[in-house]
Design an enzyme around this catalytic site. Structure first.
Site, PDB file in Angstrom:
ATOM      1  N   THR A 135       0.824  -1.209   0.000  1.00 39.54           N
ATOM      2  CA  THR A 135       0.000   0.000   0.000  1.00 39.54           C
ATOM      3  C   THR A 135       0.859   1.260   0.000  1.00 39.54           C
ATOM      4  O   THR A 135       2.024   1.230   0.430  1.00 39.54           O
ATOM      5  CB  THR A 135      -0.911  -0.015   1.260  1.00 39.54           C
ATOM      6  OG1 THR A 135      -1.437   1.275   1.473  1.00 39.54           O
ATOM      7  CG2 THR A 135      -0.132  -0.386   2.517  1.00 39.54           C
ATOM      8  N   ASP A 136       0.256   2.361  -0.424  1.00 44.45           N
ATOM      9  CA  ASP A 136       0.953   3.658  -0.343  1.00 44.45           C
ATOM     10  C   ASP A 136       1.053   4.147   1.100  1.00 44.45           C
ATOM     11  O   ASP A 136       1.834   5.055   1.402  1.00 44.45           O
ATOM     12  CB  ASP A 136       0.237   4.707  -1.202  1.00 44.45           C
ATOM     13  CG  ASP A 136      -1.245   4.880  -0.868  1.00 44.45           C
ATOM     14  OD1 ASP A 136      -1.784   4.112  -0.031  1.00 44.45           O
ATOM     15  OD2 ASP A 136      -1.869   5.789  -1.445  1.00 44.45           O
ATOM     16  N   GLU A 137       0.247   3.529   2.009  1.00 38.58           N
ATOM     17  CA  GLU A 137       0.211   4.038   3.386  1.00 38.58           C
ATOM     18  C   GLU A 137       1.544   3.849   4.102  1.00 38.58           C
ATOM     19  O   GLU A 137       1.785   4.479   5.132  1.00 38.58           O
ATOM     20  CB  GLU A 137      -0.927   3.383   4.171  1.00 38.58           C
ATOM     21  CG  GLU A 137      -2.236   3.519   3.425  1.00 38.58           C
ATOM     22  CD  GLU A 137      -3.471   3.432   4.291  1.00 38.58           C
ATOM     23  OE1 GLU A 137      -3.372   3.586   5.509  1.00 38.58           O
ATOM     24  OE2 GLU A 137      -4.548   3.238   3.699  1.00 38.58           O
ATOM     25  N   TYR A 161      -1.737  -0.422  10.993  1.00 35.50           N
ATOM     26  CA  TYR A 161      -1.894  -1.115   9.703  1.00 35.50           C
ATOM     27  C   TYR A 161      -0.712  -0.796   8.785  1.00 35.50           C
ATOM     28  O   TYR A 161      -0.066  -1.694   8.242  1.00 35.50           O
ATOM     29  CB  TYR A 161      -3.210  -0.688   9.025  1.00 35.50           C
ATOM     30  CG  TYR A 161      -3.271  -1.039   7.554  1.00 35.50           C
ATOM     31  CD1 TYR A 161      -3.286  -2.370   7.135  1.00 35.50           C
ATOM     32  CD2 TYR A 161      -3.298  -0.045   6.566  1.00 35.50           C
ATOM     33  CE1 TYR A 161      -3.328  -2.698   5.775  1.00 35.50           C
ATOM     34  CE2 TYR A 161      -3.344  -0.363   5.219  1.00 35.50           C
ATOM     35  CZ  TYR A 161      -3.353  -1.693   4.826  1.00 35.50           C
ATOM     36  OH  TYR A 161      -3.375  -2.017   3.482  1.00 35.50           O
ATOM     37  N   LYS A 165       2.253  -3.304   7.306  1.00 38.52           N
ATOM     38  CA  LYS A 165       2.519  -3.504   5.873  1.00 38.52           C
ATOM     39  C   LYS A 165       3.963  -3.109   5.554  1.00 38.52           C
ATOM     40  O   LYS A 165       4.632  -3.771   4.746  1.00 38.52           O
ATOM     41  CB  LYS A 165       1.548  -2.683   5.017  1.00 38.52           C
ATOM     42  CG  LYS A 165       0.110  -3.134   5.064  1.00 38.52           C
ATOM     43  CD  LYS A 165      -0.116  -4.546   4.543  1.00 38.52           C
ATOM     44  CE  LYS A 165       0.054  -4.689   3.048  1.00 38.52           C
ATOM     45  NZ  LYS A 165      -0.310  -6.044   2.566  1.00 38.52           N
TER      46      LYS A 165
HETATM   47  P1  NAD Z   1      -9.750  -7.442   2.338  1.00 32.26           P
HETATM   48  O1  NAD Z   1      -9.744  -7.042   3.764  1.00 32.26           O
HETATM   49  O2  NAD Z   1     -10.957  -7.207   1.505  1.00 32.26           O
HETATM   50  O3  NAD Z   1      -9.427  -9.006   2.218  1.00 32.26           O
HETATM   51  C1  NAD Z   1      -8.401  -9.625   2.935  1.00 32.26           C
HETATM   52  C2  NAD Z   1      -8.535 -11.131   2.726  1.00 32.26           C
HETATM   53  O4  NAD Z   1      -7.459 -11.769   3.426  1.00 32.26           O
HETATM   54  C3  NAD Z   1      -9.843 -11.707   3.274  1.00 32.26           C
HETATM   55  O5  NAD Z   1     -10.415 -12.596   2.348  1.00 32.26           O
HETATM   56  C4  NAD Z   1      -9.395 -12.445   4.539  1.00 32.26           C
HETATM   57  O6  NAD Z   1     -10.228 -13.556   4.855  1.00 32.26           O
HETATM   58  C5  NAD Z   1      -7.988 -12.866   4.150  1.00 32.26           C
HETATM   59  N1  NAD Z   1      -7.124 -13.121   5.310  1.00 32.26           N
HETATM   60  C6  NAD Z   1      -6.960 -12.337   6.407  1.00 32.26           C
HETATM   61  N2  NAD Z   1      -6.088 -12.899   7.251  1.00 32.26           N
HETATM   62  C7  NAD Z   1      -5.676 -14.053   6.666  1.00 32.26           C
HETATM   63  C8  NAD Z   1      -4.749 -15.060   7.030  1.00 32.26           C
HETATM   64  N3  NAD Z   1      -4.069 -15.013   8.190  1.00 32.26           N
HETATM   65  N4  NAD Z   1      -4.557 -16.093   6.179  1.00 32.26           N
HETATM   66  C9  NAD Z   1      -5.245 -16.174   5.018  1.00 32.26           C
HETATM   67  N5  NAD Z   1      -6.131 -15.250   4.629  1.00 32.26           N
HETATM   68  C10 NAD Z   1      -6.343 -14.198   5.436  1.00 32.26           C
HETATM   69  O7  NAD Z   1      -8.467  -6.761   1.698  1.00 32.26           O
HETATM   70  P2  NAD Z   1      -8.239  -6.019   0.314  1.00 32.26           P
HETATM   71  O8  NAD Z   1      -8.760  -4.650   0.404  1.00 32.26           O
HETATM   72  O9  NAD Z   1      -8.661  -6.908  -0.783  1.00 32.26           O
HETATM   73  O10 NAD Z   1      -6.645  -5.914   0.329  1.00 32.26           O
HETATM   74  C11 NAD Z   1      -5.835  -6.973  -0.173  1.00 32.26           C
HETATM   75  C12 NAD Z   1      -4.383  -6.571  -0.081  1.00 32.26           C
HETATM   76  O11 NAD Z   1      -4.159  -5.371  -0.811  1.00 32.26           O
HETATM   77  C13 NAD Z   1      -3.898  -6.312   1.340  1.00 32.26           C
HETATM   78  O12 NAD Z   1      -2.597  -6.839   1.472  1.00 32.26           O
HETATM   79  C14 NAD Z   1      -3.875  -4.794   1.437  1.00 32.26           C
HETATM   80  O13 NAD Z   1      -2.903  -4.365   2.361  1.00 32.26           O
HETATM   81  C15 NAD Z   1      -3.522  -4.411   0.016  1.00 32.26           C
HETATM   82  N6  NAD Z   1      -4.001  -3.098  -0.424  1.00 32.26           N
HETATM   83  C16 NAD Z   1      -5.319  -2.784  -0.305  1.00 32.26           C
HETATM   84  C17 NAD Z   1      -5.756  -1.544  -0.767  1.00 32.26           C
HETATM   85  C18 NAD Z   1      -7.208  -1.173  -0.694  1.00 32.26           C
HETATM   86  O14 NAD Z   1      -7.544  -0.024  -0.978  1.00 32.26           O
HETATM   87  N7  NAD Z   1      -8.118  -2.075  -0.390  1.00 32.26           N
HETATM   88  C19 NAD Z   1      -4.845  -0.644  -1.330  1.00 32.26           C
HETATM   89  C20 NAD Z   1      -3.501  -1.014  -1.426  1.00 32.26           C
HETATM   90  C21 NAD Z   1      -3.091  -2.247  -0.971  1.00 32.26           C
HETATM   91  P1  TYD Z   2     -10.704   3.937   4.095  1.00 28.65           P
HETATM   92  O1  TYD Z   2     -11.649   3.492   3.019  1.00 28.65           O
HETATM   93  O2  TYD Z   2     -10.917   3.403   5.479  1.00 28.65           O
HETATM   94  O3  TYD Z   2      -9.256   3.614   3.571  1.00 28.65           O
HETATM   95  P2  TYD Z   2      -7.805   4.042   4.168  1.00 28.65           P
HETATM   96  O4  TYD Z   2      -7.964   4.482   5.563  1.00 28.65           O
HETATM   97  O5  TYD Z   2      -7.049   2.781   4.018  1.00 28.65           O
HETATM   98  O6  TYD Z   2      -7.321   5.143   3.272  1.00 28.65           O
HETATM   99  O7  TYD Z   2     -10.743   5.503   4.207  1.00 28.65           O
HETATM  100  C1  TYD Z   2     -10.473   6.344   3.113  1.00 28.65           C
HETATM  101  C2  TYD Z   2     -10.498   7.757   3.609  1.00 28.65           C
HETATM  102  O8  TYD Z   2     -11.830   8.086   4.016  1.00 28.65           O
HETATM  103  C3  TYD Z   2      -9.633   7.989   4.819  1.00 28.65           C
HETATM  104  O9  TYD Z   2      -9.047   9.299   4.717  1.00 28.65           O
HETATM  105  C4  TYD Z   2     -10.594   7.930   5.987  1.00 28.65           C
HETATM  106  C5  TYD Z   2     -11.872   8.483   5.392  1.00 28.65           C
HETATM  107  N1  TYD Z   2     -13.130   7.930   5.944  1.00 28.65           N
HETATM  108  C6  TYD Z   2     -14.137   8.786   6.356  1.00 28.65           C
HETATM  109  O10 TYD Z   2     -14.023  10.024   6.299  1.00 28.65           O
HETATM  110  N2  TYD Z   2     -15.293   8.237   6.837  1.00 28.65           N
HETATM  111  C7  TYD Z   2     -15.477   6.894   6.939  1.00 28.65           C
HETATM  112  O11 TYD Z   2     -16.550   6.442   7.420  1.00 28.65           O
HETATM  113  C8  TYD Z   2     -14.431   6.027   6.507  1.00 28.65           C
HETATM  114  C9  TYD Z   2     -14.586   4.539   6.583  1.00 28.65           C
HETATM  115  C10 TYD Z   2     -13.272   6.592   6.003  1.00 28.65           C
END
Ligand code: NAD
Ligand code: TYD
Length: 361
Positions: A135-137, A161, A165
């Site tokens: 992630t960019d975070e 988080y 990561k």
């Molecule tokens: P999500 O929370 O929707 O899904 C996570 C999945 O991982 C779930 O299916 C969960 O059951 C599984 N999981 C959790 N713990 C586990 C374990 N110990 N063993 C096996 N499976 C397990 O997540 P997402 O949003 O699809 O994100 C997927 C990846 O992408 C993550 O690594 C996250 O850090 C990264 N990512 C997400 C975003 C975003 O905006 N969603 C952006 C950048 C990077």
């Molecule tokens: P989120 O979807 O939780 O992703 P991340 O924290 O990983 O970026 O949140 C996106 C942005 O939206 C973040 O700046 C937090 C804000 N946010 C709200 O303002 N209200 C909400 O209810 C949620 C879930 C997030």
């Protein structure tokens, strides 16, 4: 890339990735290892369950003997590691699982890959790849005048988080340097699209707007995120695994950096157009400011020049196009939203998070 282990494939991005890859790569087989936490659901992959090139295994990435067995039974040559705890707000209230899954789990997975690919020489190094989804975070927060994140930006994670990561990124990199494990990493911005768990900003706002519930904006809503439609992310991952050199990391982003408030206002306008007869029009009137997230990063922005020039990848969808597709998908898949939201612990978490932010029940 022949026999691919996808971890966390029952979650949001992982399920989109599996569907995308099976459609575009006629030769690959995919094993999906997922623990099915609150965020994962087999409903996300229901249409694929009868495909003979796809297999689901229920388990944790940290379960070394299970992972060892999968690698050997399926002659896995590529690991795409999505599995993680992913919600920043949950990491603030309870960081332990983030350490366990994101750090220790990644470590165990790396050990399994090292043992099978390197110690046992199951494949030559040009045949294997450990691709880590990040992630960019990990880079922390940008000031208003700072240049966007690039592959050279130092790590400065601010939430548990992000720190977990960051730690996993460092572990992956270290296995490349120390043990010659062929790896790649993508650091991507906020994704959105079908099958995203409703606790995240965009699906939460769609669900709440549909039901006439408050749309909780943290703080002043002027925080800036870069947003990427999930299928564009999946395409980027495929390009990095196919064409990116081992040992490389790539920034992946949508080239669009609105404030949170603008994202929510745009969603409300789309909802007004899609549901002109709703009694909640204008949906914007549901917007409610609540107490800000502690340590809330102010601004993210992405410099995608490396992946664009080296691999020819750029995002295809604009934010407006992606948001419209996303709203339409959520409106057409209310049964999915209800089923996944109806877990008792999610409802409990949602109200706890909202009340903690000063919202009225
Ligand atoms: P999500 O929370 O929707 O899904 C996570 C999945 O991982 C779930 O299916 C969960 O059951 C599984 N999981 C959790 N713990 C586990 C374990 N110990 N063993 C096996 N499976 C397990 O997540 P997402 O949003 O699809 O994100 C997927 C990846 O992408 C993550 O690594 C996250 O850090 C990264 N990512 C997400 C975003 C975003 O905006 N969603 C952006 C950048 C990077
Ligand atoms: P989120 O979807 O939780 O992703 P991340 O924290 O990983 O970026 O949140 C996106 C942005 O939206 C973040 O700046 C937090 C804000 N946010 C709200 O303002 N209200 C909400 O209810 C949620 C879930 C997030």
């Amino acid at each position: 890339m022949r026999n691919v282990l996808v971890t966390g494939g029952a979650g949001f991005i992982g399920s989109n990735f599996i569907r995308y890859m099976l459609a575009i790569e006629p030769e690959i087989n995919i094993v999906n290892l997922d623990a099915l936490t609150y965020a994962g659901s087999l409903e996300n992959l229901r249409d694929l369950s009868s495909q003979d090139r796809y297999k689901f295994v229920h388990g944790m990435v940290g379960d070394r003997s299970k992972v060892d067995q999968i690698l050997r039974d399926h002659a896995i040559d590529t690991i795409v590691h999505f599995a993680a705890e992913t919600h920043v707000d949950r990491s603030i209230l309870g960081p332990a699982m983030f350490i366990e899954t994101n750090i220790v789990g990644t470590f165990e997975l790396l050990e399994a890959a090292r043992s099978y690919w390197i110690n046992e020489s199951a494949f030559s190094s040009d045949q294997v790849r450990f691709h880590h989804i990040s992630t960019d975070e990990v880079f922390g927060s940008l000031g208003p005048e700072d240049p966007p994140f690039s592959e050279l930006t130092p790590y400065a994670p601010n939430s548990p988080y992000a720190a977990s990561k960051a730690a996993s990124d460092h572990l992956v990199r270290s296995y490349g340097k120390t043990y010659n494990l062929p790896f790649s990493i993508t650091n991507c911005s906020n994704n959105y699209g079908p099958y995203q768990f409703p606790e995240k900003l965009i699906p939460l706002m769609i669900s709440n707007a549909l039901n006439g519930l408050p749309l909780p904006i943290y703080g002043d809503g002027k925080q800036i995120r870069d947003w990427l439609y999930v299928e564009d992310h999946c395409r980027a991952i495929r390009e990095v695994i196919r064409k990116g050199n081992p040992g490389e990391t790539y920034i992946v982003g949508g080239n669009t950096q609105p404030t949170n408030m603008l994202v929510v206002q745009t969603l409300c306008e789309i909802m007004d157009e899609c549901l002109p007869n709703s009694k909640f029009v204008p949906h914007e009137s549901l917007i409610t400011h609540v107490i800000d997230r502690p340590g809330h990063d102010r601004r993210y922005a992405m410099d995608i020049s490396k992946i664009s020039t080296e691999l020819g990848w750029t995002p295809k969808l604009t934010l407006e196009e992606g948001l419209l597709k996303t709203v339409q998908w959520y409106l057409e898949n209310q049964a999915w939203v209800e089923a996944i939201s109806n877990q008792a612990d999610y409802q409990e978490w949602l109200s706890r998070n909202y009340i903690q932010r000063g919202g009225q029940k």
